[in-house]
Scaffold this active site. Sequence first.
Site, PDB file in Angstrom:
ATOM      1  N   LYS A 103       0.803  -1.218   0.000  1.00  0.00           N
ATOM      2  CA  LYS A 103       0.000   0.000   0.000  1.00  0.00           C
ATOM      3  C   LYS A 103       0.833   1.263   0.000  1.00  0.00           C
ATOM      4  O   LYS A 103       2.047   1.258   0.236  1.00  0.00           O
ATOM      5  CB  LYS A 103      -0.986  -0.033   1.165  1.00  0.00           C
ATOM      6  N   ARG A 137      -3.320  -9.913   5.186  1.00  0.00           N
ATOM      7  CA  ARG A 137      -3.770 -10.105   3.805  1.00  0.00           C
ATOM      8  C   ARG A 137      -2.667  -9.569   2.895  1.00  0.00           C
ATOM      9  O   ARG A 137      -2.340  -8.374   2.955  1.00  0.00           O
ATOM     10  CB  ARG A 137      -5.078  -9.352   3.578  1.00  0.00           C
TER      11      ARG A 137
END
Length: 328
Positions: free
Chosen positions: A223, A264
């Site tokens: 991210k 995740r």
Amino acid sequence: MSTLRGRVAGLPDWDRCAVMGVVNVTPDSFSDGGEWFDTELAVKHGLDLVAQGADLVDVGGESTRPGAARVDEAEELRRVVPVVRELAAAGALVSVDTMRASVADQAVRAGARLVNDVSGGAADPAMVPVVADHQVPFVVMHWRGQSIDMNNRAVYGDVVTEVLEELRQSMERAVAGGVDPDRIVIDPGLGFAKEAGHDLALVAGLARLRALGRPLLVAASRKRFLGRVLAGGEGTAPPPARERDAATAAVSAIVAREGAWAVRVHEVRASADAVRVARAVEGAAAVAATGDAAGTAGTGETSGTGGTSGTGASGGPGGTTANATGTV
């Protein structure tokens, strides 16, 4: 199973932080859009992730990257359901990543064991009833709005406190709608209506989110906040998403040590290794604590008015002699 991580009814009890591998059946996801868009390739990728150490595979057919427009329902169903069905038939433990109740419903019927809704049930009012009806685990993520404009909502005073409270409200809505609280997982929503500083504060404050009493899923993989960290300063371009896997594994180790139930990730092997190392350190700490307690018991103090002898808390073989006050 760690009491720190908690358990999720309807899923296995892992003795460490679990690893959820990502299967994006999309042409436009931020890190690997288009690579697994074909059903056959997506299924193969999911099975490869399992072979690399994934405990679950999370199948999604709609990109939720910042600025992404929504895909229509029929297309999302076309992308997701065949992949879920084939992975489940091959023995994989499958999660479906969707904000649509219809997709969740058909994916569960096809074999999905977990519904991962980035909106926490807010995007589709039918989602909570569907999850409650199927009695499957439900990931409730912190969410403030659709991807197209979520960056405008990244305004916080105290991000950890506000995320905690908003997650609490989402959990309460899910439970009021019939979802078994023992099947709820919470996700702080890194990158969703968050700036880099907010994401880092949430990782640092993960222990505070355990006040909600439910297992935590952390999705930091590749991210933007990791790109900002790796860039090293203003004006320096962050590395591409695919060059953030080592940083992702670092976060996996950190949050696993902090008691996350699962991470995740796109690249599984490094994070699978990271959570196992974190578990080994956790075990070593427990052994050390047990040894310290035993040592304290074995060298404890005794009081009296005279000498003591023998073995036990007053000393070792051969006995000890009390001092003038009787304390050894």
